[in-house]
Design a protein around this motif. Sequence first.
Motif, PDB file in Angstrom:
ATOM      1  N   GLY A  27      24.895   2.574 124.747  1.00  0.00           N
ATOM      2  CA  GLY A  27      24.117   3.065 123.621  1.00  0.00           C
ATOM      3  C   GLY A  27      24.513   4.466 123.227  1.00  0.00           C
ATOM      4  O   GLY A  27      25.124   5.207 123.997  1.00  0.00           O
ATOM      5  N   ILE A  28      24.144   4.826 122.007  1.00  0.00           N
ATOM      6  CA  ILE A  28      24.387   6.160 121.482  1.00  0.00           C
ATOM      7  C   ILE A  28      23.069   6.719 120.970  1.00  0.00           C
ATOM      8  O   ILE A  28      22.244   5.990 120.395  1.00  0.00           O
ATOM      9  CB  ILE A  28      25.452   6.145 120.365  1.00  0.00           C
ATOM     10  N   GLY A  29      22.836   8.002 121.227  1.00  0.00           N
ATOM     11  CA  GLY A  29      21.587   8.621 120.806  1.00  0.00           C
ATOM     12  C   GLY A  29      21.814  10.012 120.262  1.00  0.00           C
ATOM     13  O   GLY A  29      22.727  10.730 120.683  1.00  0.00           O
ATOM     14  N   ASN A  30      20.972  10.402 119.322  1.00  0.00           N
ATOM     15  CA  ASN A  30      21.015  11.737 118.718  1.00  0.00           C
ATOM     16  C   ASN A  30      19.645  12.366 118.880  1.00  0.00           C
ATOM     17  O   ASN A  30      18.641  11.838 118.386  1.00  0.00           O
ATOM     18  CB  ASN A  30      21.390  11.637 117.243  1.00  0.00           C
ATOM     19  N   ASN A  31      19.593  13.486 119.597  1.00  0.00           N
ATOM     20  CA  ASN A  31      18.332  14.148 119.897  1.00  0.00           C
ATOM     21  C   ASN A  31      18.366  15.557 119.316  1.00  0.00           C
ATOM     22  O   ASN A  31      19.207  16.375 119.705  1.00  0.00           O
ATOM     23  CB  ASN A  31      18.135  14.217 121.418  1.00  0.00           C
ATOM     24  N   PHE A  32      17.458  15.841 118.378  1.00  0.00           N
ATOM     25  CA  PHE A  32      17.388  17.164 117.745  1.00  0.00           C
ATOM     26  C   PHE A  32      16.018  17.769 117.981  1.00  0.00           C
ATOM     27  O   PHE A  32      14.990  17.093 117.886  1.00  0.00           O
ATOM     28  CB  PHE A  32      17.638  17.068 116.244  1.00  0.00           C
ATOM     29  N   ARG A  33      16.011  19.063 118.270  1.00  0.00           N
ATOM     30  CA  ARG A  33      14.761  19.812 118.395  1.00  0.00           C
ATOM     31  C   ARG A  33      14.985  21.203 117.831  1.00  0.00           C
ATOM     32  O   ARG A  33      15.959  21.874 118.166  1.00  0.00           O
ATOM     33  CB  ARG A  33      14.315  19.908 119.851  1.00  0.00           C
ATOM     34  N   GLY A  34      14.090  21.644 116.952  1.00  0.00           N
ATOM     35  CA  GLY A  34      14.218  22.960 116.347  1.00  0.00           C
ATOM     36  C   GLY A  34      12.870  23.577 116.087  1.00  0.00           C
ATOM     37  O   GLY A  34      11.829  22.908 116.132  1.00  0.00           O
ATOM     38  N   GLY A  35      12.878  24.870 115.807  1.00  0.00           N
ATOM     39  CA  GLY A  35      11.610  25.531 115.578  1.00  0.00           C
ATOM     40  C   GLY A  35      11.757  26.877 114.899  1.00  0.00           C
ATOM     41  O   GLY A  35      12.853  27.424 114.749  1.00  0.00           O
ATOM     42  N   PHE A  36      10.616  27.383 114.506  1.00  0.00           N
ATOM     43  CA  PHE A  36      10.530  28.648 113.772  1.00  0.00           C
ATOM     44  C   PHE A  36       9.309  29.392 114.269  1.00  0.00           C
ATOM     45  O   PHE A  36       8.226  28.810 114.414  1.00  0.00           O
ATOM     46  CB  PHE A  36      10.416  28.364 112.271  1.00  0.00           C
ATOM     47  N   GLU A  37       9.470  30.688 114.562  1.00  0.00           N
ATOM     48  CA  GLU A  37       8.366  31.530 115.006  1.00  0.00           C
ATOM     49  C   GLU A  37       8.217  32.726 114.076  1.00  0.00           C
ATOM     50  O   GLU A  37       9.213  33.270 113.586  1.00  0.00           O
ATOM     51  CB  GLU A  37       8.611  32.034 116.434  1.00  0.00           C
ATOM     52  N   PHE A  38       6.977  33.118 113.871  1.00  0.00           N
ATOM     53  CA  PHE A  38       6.654  34.264 113.026  1.00  0.00           C
ATOM     54  C   PHE A  38       5.657  35.139 113.765  1.00  0.00           C
ATOM     55  O   PHE A  38       4.623  34.658 114.241  1.00  0.00           O
ATOM     56  CB  PHE A  38       6.088  33.795 111.690  1.00  0.00           C
ATOM     57  N   PHE A  39       5.994  36.440 113.920  1.00  0.00           N
ATOM     58  CA  PHE A  39       5.137  37.396 114.592  1.00  0.00           C
ATOM     59  C   PHE A  39       4.654  38.421 113.556  1.00  0.00           C
ATOM     60  O   PHE A  39       5.286  39.467 113.377  1.00  0.00           O
ATOM     61  CB  PHE A  39       5.901  38.130 115.694  1.00  0.00           C
TER      62      PHE A  39
END
Length: 817
Positions: free
Chosen positions: A311-323
């Motif tokens: 099998g083939i898999g694509n895993n993405f995780r991202g984020g944005f922070e504001f102080f």
Amino acid sequence: MTKFTGFFAIISIIIIAGLLHPVYANAAMIRGRVVDAESGMGIPSANIIVFEAGSEEQVSGGSSNDSGGFRLPIPFAGTYDIQFRVIGYEVFRMEAVEVAGGSEPTRLGEIEMIPSTMDLPDVSYTTEREEVQLEADRRIYRVSQDLAGAGSTASEVLENVPSVTVDIDGNVSLRGNTNVRILVDGKPSSRMGIDPADALQQIPAEQIDRIEVITNPSARYDADGSAGIINIVMKEDRDDGMNGSVAVFGGYPGRYGISAHLNYRVGKFNMFANESIRYRSNFGEGFSEQDYYNNPYYSALDTDRENDRSGIGNNFRGGFEFFPNRQTTFTLTGFHYYGEDETDSDVTYNYYDLNGDPMDIILRNDPEDALERWYGGTLDFRRTFGEQDHEWTAQIQVETGDETEESSIREYEYSAGENRGDPTLYEDVLNSTDEISYVFQTDYIHPFNEDSRFEIGWKSHIRDFNNDFTVEQLDDEGNPVIIDERSNDVNYTENIHAGYATYSNRFHDLHYQLGLRGEYSDIGTKLKGTGITNNRDYMDWFPSAHLSYELNPVNSILTSYSRRLNRPRYWFLLPYWNYSDSRNVMRGNPNLDPEYTDSYELGYLRHWDTGSLTTSAYYRHTTGVIEMFQSATDTSTLTSFYNLSTRDAVGLEFIGNYNPARWLRLQGNVNIYQAHTEGEKDGQTLDSESNSWFARTSAVISLSREARFQLRFFYRGPQETVQGERKAMSMTDVGFTRTFQNNTWDLTLSVRDLFNTRKREMEIFTDDFYTYSEFRRRSRSVTLRLTYRFNQDRQQRQQDRQTNGTEYDDGYHEEMD
């Protein structure tokens, strides 16, 4: 309880021995919190180094916890220089700090770290970030220190975490108990709720920062998971400016992938992203031998199986922070997973007649295509109110996804010595699932002073899950016909609403925490085809109590109690669950009730300059235990699940770190446990005594400044079950890493299951049949990974020192000799 007193006698002897061990009479301690000077947020894993005043002779060292706090023992009262180092921040040093002896720690307050845009000076020091960090209420496993896990997944990383075991099917146990609550960044995940074993194999190890194991959680945590909680903390950097890394890996059998990590911070904004694309293939094989005593048609059945999965898999995780200011933080994170899998399974059944002679042979071929997609997002808010630990947090999480599995099953039936002809059975199976879930949570912490605080919170977790399982056969005219008794369309809903409160305080060296959690559960299943519903709702209360006593800065006694439950997972409730093996059928039971557990633990934590040791004794009493029960029909073996038993389990555990030399780091874990089960089903007594143990050890050898070698070994002893025995199993892993060009590149080679010994062996004894089985899901694997880092010269040099220990001077090779 008398049968368990020996374990508690042992732990008492160990604690007394620790008390009698010589300690410094004038031991001291420092206390404080490391924070970001701009946002005011606590900084976890900050390195704290204590030197003799006016020199570079180190006398103590450690790191801050998740909220930036630290309590660090020092051998003697006196005057010291204290240095604080964090990747991405200027070094902060306190000169000539007077540290008093006695039971009261010297309070340093908040240590404000200033983000740095300058390169750190090349200064050597001996602080080392351990692979396993032992704290009073949890164990922390640093994934980045795992050399043998290059190119691996969360499931494979968990195989090396203290107290945790993972069987060949990917099922996770904590101290021998499979009822574990798995969280991601402290939150429940829909992917874990559907199939934890599969979900853990989809999370790349390179996206994980650390794994936390909490064996007796407080009322702050979900009550589900009678063995405890495993929290997978994902990477989320706040380094100043733009930096990142790219890694590629390949291996045998069939492991290929690429991953990238990017972090950008400027002023009050921080952004991060992780992407991983990987292809994997595994070949599994096994067999079973069944002898039947009362079957009128045949005396034995031998089964051989082979599974080829890729099998083939694509895993993405991202984020944005504001102080927006020092007191307020907004964080928005999201993830997306897409995966395609292909599995080709062959199962061969060899029947023997009543005289033991070969009879019929049936070959069952089951090719399957699977498509899986998941999306999710979380909005977090955090507000502090000036005082240390005084904060309010709130979060909203939404996740949705679906999975489709399609297979075309063909069976060929022939006699011994004959050639296989045309298929005698045509079946098409469609298994479609989809889910949407919501989490709403808010928590408030109010400190009355530095030693006492009150915490209160609310959480609602809402799930709506659908499973459509359809089996079609071709009739005599070649038309597809749905087999109703093997098909179902189920809707499962789970609404859990919880509130909790805890209070903690400290009197000199005695610290306690009391908590109470209330959970209202509204759970329903509905068979859409028939309209049959099964709805259950109940209110439960879950108290918790934790007590710790610091005998001195290097010795602590810990004791705790919590009440927990284990709700049956949705697949335990489905009327029809598994159809990949028509002679070994698995069905769920929609009438299952939760298990309830009272958990007690007594522990002793000891620190030395060269290591640490945690010793724990634990006892769990569980009612309504869900057991897997097998029965035989004329044509197949049926497995289902029932609330059959009560269980008393007791265990003794040791976890230790030891650094005998600056080039050698050792870590070990031993867990011994016993379970006494009492139950009955259909007139059959299911009482059993189960004794087992497991042990793991890891050695990291620093061959030079640029090269390290790791060796790991794991052994799990045999264990009795209510109907048989699970045999012993062992596994050995090795890893080697080499850095190049001032740590810009590193190359890692890892071999998992070096001797190809990881397999499951089982024996089952009943009045009607006997079964012996072996199965290996995957064989030995070899992986080579190459990593490139950009704009991380400063960060990587410090990380390298944390990993390898001291800078290597001219005396290094003399010590090696």
